[in-house]
Enzyme design. Sequence first.
Site, PDB file in Angstrom:
ATOM      1  N   THR A 255       1.142  -9.885  30.572  1.00 51.62           N
ATOM      2  CA  THR A 255       0.472  -8.350  29.668  1.00 51.62           C
ATOM      3  C   THR A 255       1.718  -6.803  29.799  1.00 51.62           C
ATOM      4  O   THR A 255       1.559  -5.573  29.145  1.00 51.62           O
ATOM      5  CB  THR A 255      -1.111  -8.370  31.262  1.00 51.62           C
ATOM      6  OG1 THR A 255      -2.024  -8.322  30.728  1.00 51.62           O
ATOM      7  CG2 THR A 255      -0.938  -6.634  29.871  1.00 51.62           C
TER       8      THR A 255
ATOM      9  N   TYR B 251      -5.583  -6.431  23.752  1.00 48.60           N
ATOM     10  CA  TYR B 251      -3.737  -6.069  23.763  1.00 48.60           C
ATOM     11  C   TYR B 251      -3.766  -7.945  23.698  1.00 48.60           C
ATOM     12  O   TYR B 251      -4.715  -8.936  23.755  1.00 48.60           O
ATOM     13  CB  TYR B 251      -3.727  -5.427  25.009  1.00 48.60           C
ATOM     14  CG  TYR B 251      -3.971  -6.177  26.223  1.00 48.60           C
ATOM     15  CD1 TYR B 251      -4.708  -6.255  26.618  1.00 48.60           C
ATOM     16  CD2 TYR B 251      -2.076  -7.490  26.610  1.00 48.60           C
ATOM     17  CE1 TYR B 251      -4.964  -6.939  27.706  1.00 48.60           C
ATOM     18  CE2 TYR B 251      -3.092  -8.286  27.373  1.00 48.60           C
ATOM     19  CZ  TYR B 251      -3.846  -7.972  28.348  1.00 48.60           C
ATOM     20  OH  TYR B 251      -4.205  -8.546  29.599  1.00 48.60           O
TER      21      TYR B 251
ATOM     22  N   THR C 239       0.223 -12.500  35.158  1.00 47.51           N
ATOM     23  CA  THR C 239      -0.391 -12.658  36.665  1.00 47.51           C
ATOM     24  C   THR C 239      -1.137 -13.109  36.242  1.00 47.51           C
ATOM     25  O   THR C 239      -1.465 -13.779  37.519  1.00 47.51           O
ATOM     26  CB  THR C 239      -1.285 -10.822  36.762  1.00 47.51           C
ATOM     27  OG1 THR C 239      -2.380 -10.741  35.582  1.00 47.51           O
ATOM     28  CG2 THR C 239      -0.494  -9.526  36.658  1.00 47.51           C
ATOM     29  N   ASP C 240      -2.041 -13.892  35.486  1.00 49.33           N
ATOM     30  CA  ASP C 240      -2.438 -14.702  35.637  1.00 49.33           C
ATOM     31  C   ASP C 240      -2.466 -16.327  36.304  1.00 49.33           C
ATOM     32  O   ASP C 240      -3.158 -17.103  36.974  1.00 49.33           O
ATOM     33  CB  ASP C 240      -3.684 -15.117  34.169  1.00 49.33           C
ATOM     34  CG  ASP C 240      -4.398 -14.549  33.417  1.00 49.33           C
ATOM     35  OD1 ASP C 240      -4.520 -13.201  33.803  1.00 49.33           O
ATOM     36  OD2 ASP C 240      -4.375 -14.408  32.149  1.00 49.33           O
TER      37      ASP C 240
ATOM     38  N   LYS D   2      -4.705 -14.256  43.077  1.00 46.88           N
ATOM     39  CA  LYS D   2      -5.150 -13.169  42.064  1.00 46.88           C
ATOM     40  C   LYS D   2      -6.349 -13.536  42.339  1.00 46.88           C
ATOM     41  O   LYS D   2      -7.166 -14.177  42.040  1.00 46.88           O
ATOM     42  CB  LYS D   2      -5.250 -13.889  40.676  1.00 46.88           C
ATOM     43  CG  LYS D   2      -5.569 -12.325  39.884  1.00 46.88           C
ATOM     44  CD  LYS D   2      -5.586 -12.580  38.350  1.00 46.88           C
ATOM     45  CE  LYS D   2      -5.205 -11.100  37.807  1.00 46.88           C
ATOM     46  NZ  LYS D   2      -4.837 -10.953  36.089  1.00 46.88           N
TER      47      LYS D   2
ATOM     48  N   GLU E 251     -16.909 -33.365  56.753  1.00 47.17           N
ATOM     49  CA  GLU E 251     -17.971 -34.405  56.671  1.00 47.17           C
ATOM     50  C   GLU E 251     -17.731 -35.362  55.734  1.00 47.17           C
ATOM     51  O   GLU E 251     -18.286 -36.171  56.089  1.00 47.17           O
ATOM     52  CB  GLU E 251     -19.130 -33.739  55.730  1.00 47.17           C
ATOM     53  CG  GLU E 251     -19.746 -32.162  56.373  1.00 47.17           C
ATOM     54  CD  GLU E 251     -20.554 -31.775  55.209  1.00 47.17           C
ATOM     55  OE1 GLU E 251     -21.757 -32.237  54.312  1.00 47.17           O
ATOM     56  OE2 GLU E 251     -20.740 -30.916  54.835  1.00 47.17           O
TER      57      GLU E 251
HETATM   58  C1  SIN Z   1      -1.473 -10.007  32.611  1.00 51.57           C
HETATM   59  O1  SIN Z   1      -0.368 -10.681  32.623  1.00 51.57           O
HETATM   60  O2  SIN Z   1      -2.293  -9.471  33.443  1.00 51.57           O
HETATM   61  C2  SIN Z   1      -3.128 -11.974  32.140  1.00 51.57           C
HETATM   62  C3  SIN Z   1      -2.460 -12.046  30.690  1.00 51.57           C
HETATM   63  C4  SIN Z   1      -0.912 -13.229  31.398  1.00 51.57           C
HETATM   64  O3  SIN Z   1      -1.394 -13.467  32.804  1.00 51.57           O
HETATM   65  O4  SIN Z   1      -0.702 -13.764  30.326  1.00 51.57           O
END
Ligand code: SIN
Length: 346
Positions: free
Chosen positions: A43, A53, A119-120, A192, A299
């Site tokens: 992103t 986007y 971020t993913d 995340k 368990e």
């Molecule tokens: C992001 O960057 O927040 C989402 C999309 C990605 O991980 O490329």
Amino acid sequence: MTHKFKFLAFLSLAVLLSTASWSREKTYDGSLPKVHIIATGGTIAGASTDIGYDAGKVSIETILQAVPGLTQYAELDYEQFCNIGSQDMNEQIWLPLAKRVNQVLACGHYDAVLITHGTDTMEETAFFLNLTVHNPKPVILVGAMRPSDAVDADGPSNLLKAVQTAVKPDAVGKEVMCCLGGRIYEAGAAFKNDTHSLDPVSETSVDWYLPHNAATGFFIEDLQELPEVGIVYGYGSGSTTALEAFVNAGYKGVVFAGVGDGNLNRAALDLAGRAAKNGTVIVRSSRIPYGGVYTEGGEVDDERLGFIASGSLSPQKSRILLMLALTTTRDIGTIRSYFRHGVSER
Ligand code: SIN
């Protein structure tokens, strides 16, 4: 000079001096530290569309033009390694990326590497690099939650924070870091935990802390691929179809993102036990982000069934550790010790 003007002049001088001391932190000859940026998309490189986007659209050159102040802190150069949403990140990119980071740091010209990244799956790439980079110089992944052309984009301030962190002497000898929400997290603990927040990362407690250096992790220079390892998600009345599919497809390992303390329902437990006996390495992790999964006090009889407990590692980080471990051994005891104590000075 009025009092107000004097105060403003003092303030500008103070800002100038503090900037100067930031930018000179790591230099011996008056030159700025050298930081190499490897751009992979996300992103932070996103461009707005009619419905939202698209990640991984804008070049690193354009992204850097939006943060002109960066050059006060470091001499920067960059390369566009790929430009993808990080949902498409995978081991065919991780392997060459880790090799490239090792190469850049080993050449002696650079003080740190920054990687722009979605971020993913940032925590996965950070964890992979932490286990495969063999140089203590700082490696920092930086991302954003808003696309690069948003009026209130968060990429520029995260990039600034990442560069400021990369040039500080105490950034050397750490784990690979992630910079999001204006904060720094280390690879082992970061995950995340919010789909939308501008500060989307939290930390779990970790069983081991493993700064990347010459004695830690796995050596991947000669590898072109990694053994296949899948993740199965546990849920109430869970079916065994996914587990069966991975085993029948010949996956070398399966991580079970179990319920609660890494538990599998009866049918999955039986199937996983048979698979383990036939050579598929089974790791029990949990869909719960905190607390970890351990053999002691649980368990499931991991010893009898031949399973490995993930300790503090999430299913997605367990998968990475298991893929890398399987490039060096199939011995369950050795792999168990990697999960329990990390991979150091083998
Ligand atoms: C992001 O960057 O927040 C989402 C999309 C990605 O991980 O490329």
